[in-house]
Scaffold this active site. Structure first.
Site, PDB file in Angstrom:
ATOM      1  N   GLY A 126     -63.726  11.053 -32.167  1.00 36.28           N
ATOM      2  CA  GLY A 126     -62.874  11.892 -31.323  1.00 36.28           C
ATOM      3  C   GLY A 126     -63.506  12.347 -30.031  1.00 36.28           C
ATOM      4  CD  GLU A 130     -65.896   8.291 -39.393  1.00 38.40           C
ATOM      5  OE1 GLU A 130     -64.754   8.629 -39.016  1.00 38.40           O
ATOM      6  OE2 GLU A 130     -66.216   8.250 -40.583  1.00 38.40           O
ATOM      7  NE  ARG A 181     -59.640   8.851 -26.835  1.00 35.23           N
ATOM      8  CZ  ARG A 181     -58.330   8.696 -27.068  1.00 35.23           C
ATOM      9  NH1 ARG A 181     -57.603   8.008 -26.240  1.00 35.23           N
ATOM     10  NH2 ARG A 181     -57.778   9.267 -28.120  1.00 35.23           N
ATOM     11  NE  ARG A 213     -54.569   7.001 -25.626  1.00 32.70           N
ATOM     12  CZ  ARG A 213     -54.638   8.030 -24.838  1.00 32.70           C
ATOM     13  NH1 ARG A 213     -54.584   7.871 -23.537  1.00 32.70           N
ATOM     14  NH2 ARG A 213     -54.800   9.245 -25.322  1.00 32.70           N
ATOM     15  CB  CYS A 268     -34.368  -1.904 -22.013  1.00 37.05           C
ATOM     16  SG  CYS A 268     -34.250  -3.317 -20.929  1.00 37.05           S
ATOM     17  CE1 TYR A 271     -57.359   4.581 -31.641  1.00 36.20           C
ATOM     18  CE2 TYR A 271     -58.459   5.766 -29.861  1.00 36.20           C
ATOM     19  CZ  TYR A 271     -58.363   5.427 -31.192  1.00 36.20           C
ATOM     20  OH  TYR A 271     -59.282   5.919 -32.085  1.00 36.20           O
TER      21      TYR A 271
HETATM   22  N1  LLP Z   1     -62.616   8.470 -37.493  1.00 36.16           N
HETATM   23  C1  LLP Z   1     -61.399   8.646 -38.040  1.00 36.16           C
HETATM   24  C2  LLP Z   1     -61.298   8.986 -39.469  1.00 36.16           C
HETATM   25  C3  LLP Z   1     -60.251   8.505 -37.248  1.00 36.16           C
HETATM   26  O1  LLP Z   1     -59.047   8.676 -37.788  1.00 36.16           O
HETATM   27  C4  LLP Z   1     -60.382   8.188 -35.865  1.00 36.16           C
HETATM   28  C5  LLP Z   1     -59.212   8.049 -35.013  1.00 36.16           C
HETATM   29  C6  LLP Z   1     -61.682   8.006 -35.346  1.00 36.16           C
HETATM   30  C7  LLP Z   1     -62.783   8.164 -36.191  1.00 36.16           C
HETATM   31  C8  LLP Z   1     -61.937   7.630 -33.910  1.00 36.16           C
HETATM   32  O2  LLP Z   1     -61.427   8.520 -32.990  1.00 36.16           O
HETATM   33  P1  LLP Z   1     -61.809   8.331 -31.437  1.00 36.16           P
HETATM   34  O3  LLP Z   1     -63.313   8.474 -31.331  1.00 36.16           O
HETATM   35  O4  LLP Z   1     -61.393   6.979 -31.014  1.00 36.16           O
HETATM   36  O5  LLP Z   1     -61.074   9.407 -30.740  1.00 36.16           O
HETATM   37  N2  LLP Z   1     -53.982   6.451 -30.723  1.00 36.16           N
HETATM   38  C9  LLP Z   1     -54.478   7.749 -30.312  1.00 36.16           C
HETATM   39  C10 LLP Z   1     -55.759   8.117 -31.001  1.00 36.16           C
HETATM   40  C11 LLP Z   1     -55.633   8.090 -32.510  1.00 36.16           C
HETATM   41  C12 LLP Z   1     -56.940   8.309 -33.214  1.00 36.16           C
HETATM   42  C13 LLP Z   1     -56.811   8.012 -34.663  1.00 36.16           C
HETATM   43  N3  LLP Z   1     -58.008   8.217 -35.409  1.00 36.16           N
HETATM   44  C14 LLP Z   1     -54.616   7.765 -28.797  1.00 36.16           C
HETATM   45  O6  LLP Z   1     -54.382   6.747 -28.156  1.00 36.16           O
HETATM   46  O7  LLP Z   1     -54.968   8.797 -28.230  1.00 36.16           O
END
Ligand code: LLP
Length: 427
Positions: A251, A285, A288, A324, A355, A384
């Site tokens: 995150g 983890e 992004r 997004r 559309c 994403y």
């Molecule tokens: N770990 C778990 C358990 C997760 O569910 C996620 C993301 C991550 C790690 C990685 O999160 P990141 O570092 O990428 O923020 N589609 C959305 C984001 C959904 C994230 C889902 N889980 C967007 O485009 O903002």
């Protein structure tokens, strides 16, 4: 802890001689060669971001595992890159397990999250010998125990704790508050660890949280970490198990057209201070953070139209390529690929051909009005982006190019019309 800075260490996709580049490749050349819409990834940038995180959290505990969150961008070329660079993988499905193994991640570096793992997925994970299942409910734990018993194997598990921390991010990407579907409250987590301790085929490997995505503040992480460490202490004292790792989830927020990025170094220092002397390995983890600004979506302007007092720049990419902006209110920077050939600046909406009125890439942006045929670059699209692309409106999904060490490789060909009807019967 405050917010981070806007300037990345090395701005990806710099403008050289008036044209945006990826490494030594001009984006207009790549668009010419491979067509548009086109995803372009900078492998060097992605690896640099991995190193940034490895360094930011390195002073932490005995060991650190940066487990790339495959869902952010499961392109095999990127997965292979991270696997070779020593990263692990955070997966959420049998499909991601398949891709991660295919890309060469050692099973011992794979952790499996998600509220809805099927028994078939658990079987695959167990057979592969993954590091752990991140269990999110009592019933899931039972299912996992059954599968382990059937296979005659020991299932390593970590309970995902819901720390009841509300993340300051879009409501769809907030996962750490009590009313979210994710994780279990601390007291229930202790109860589940008791069951793990009693079951001959379950083994407690660690403890896990994940509180949301695109977070720019460190404090919510520290609050979640405190809850998780309290659970680890109680597991040791009340259940008699010393857990091996604490997984802080992903995150970590990146800079976009709206705000700066999370200060991961400051967070790393605070996390290290809290983990000192506990003998816990740290897992993070990121998805992004590693690939978000290492990727762009290059799109061609089809038309410019004015109506209702607004100026619409209609492009050949839209919500089908990058959902997004319309789904999460994502504010991606949009810039012309070539400086030349544009008119005066105006406030415009950049919209796609789909559309749907909700089909847009950017709204109310000051942009030099492009001519039809001009190329625009949508930044921060490496995470994403393609992975959430769809065939809606029967649009073939775009191609992906990876630039690595001076070489640009087509790592996924553009879909063809025949791909749209693959697997269907019509007799
Ligand atoms: N770990 C778990 C358990 C997760 O569910 C996620 C993301 C991550 C790690 C990685 O999160 P990141 O570092 O990428 O923020 N589609 C959305 C984001 C959904 C994230 C889902 N889980 C967007 O485009 O903002």
């Amino acid at each position: 802890m405050g917010q981070g800075v806007l300037t990345p260490t090395r701005p990806p996709f710099p403008r050289v001689g008036g044209v945006l580049r990826c490494g030594s490749h001009a984006l207009d050349d790549l668009a010419e060669r491979h067509g548009t819409p086109l995803y372009v990834y900078d492998a060097d940038r992605a690896l640099e971001r991995l190193r940034t995180l490895q360094e930011a959290f390195a002073s932490s505990p005995r060991d650190l595992l940066v487990a790339y969150s495959v869902k952010a961008n499961p392109n095999l070329a990127l997965l292979r890159l991270f696997a070779r660079a020593g990263a692990g993988a955070d997966i959420v499905s049998g499909g991601e397990l398949y891709c991660a193994l295919h890309a060469g991640f050692p099973p011992g570096r794979i952790v499996f999250a998600g509220v809805g793992k099927t028994t078939a997925e658990m079987r695959d994970g167990l057979r592969a010998g993954i590091r752990a299942f991140h269990v999110e409910s009592a019933q899931e734990l039972e299912a996992c125990a059954r599968v382990a018993t059937q296979l005659g194997r020991e299932a390593p598990v970590a309970i995902r704790v819901n720390p009841d921390v509300r993340s300051p991010t879009h409501e769809f990407t907030r996962t750490g508050h009590a009313a979210a579907k994710f994780g279990v409250p601390p007291d229930e987590a202790i109860e589940l660890y008791r069951r793990v301790a009693e079951h001959p085929r379950l083994r407690a490997a660690g403890v896990d949280v994940h509180i949301g995505s695109q977070l720019r503040e460190g404090d919510p992480y520290l609050r979640a970490l405190d809850v998780m460490l309290e659970v680890a202490d109680r597991v040791r004292n009340e259940v008699g198990i010393a857990l091996r790792y604490a997984d802080l989830g992903g995150g970590f927020g990146i800079a976009d057209a709206e705000a700066g990025e999370l200060d991961v170094r400051a967070l790393g220092r605070e996390v290290a201070a809290r983990l000192r002397g506990r003998g816990l390995e740290l897992i993070v983890e990121p998805g992004r953070f590693l690939v978000g600004d290492a990727g762009v979506l290059v799109t061609r302007v089809l038309y410019v139209k004015r109506s209702g007092g607004k100026t619409f720049v209609v492009t050949d990419a839209g919500m089908t390529e990058l959902i997004r902006p319309s789904h999460y209110g994502g504010v991606h920077a949009v810039t012309p690929v070539c400086e030349d050939g544009h008119g005066d600046e105006e406030i415009v909406d950049v919209v796609g051909p789909v559309c749907e009125q909700g089909d847009f890439l950017a709204r109310d942006r000051l942009l030099p009005v492009p001519s039809p045929g001009a190329l625009l670059c949508v930044h921060q699209a490496g995470a994403y982006g393609f992975t959430m692309a769809s065939n809606y409106n029967s649009r073939p999904r775009p191609a992906e190019v990876l630039v690595h060490g001076g070489r640009a490789t087509l790592v996924r060909r553009r879909e063809r019309y025949s791909d749209l009807i693959r697997g269907q019967r019509h007799d």
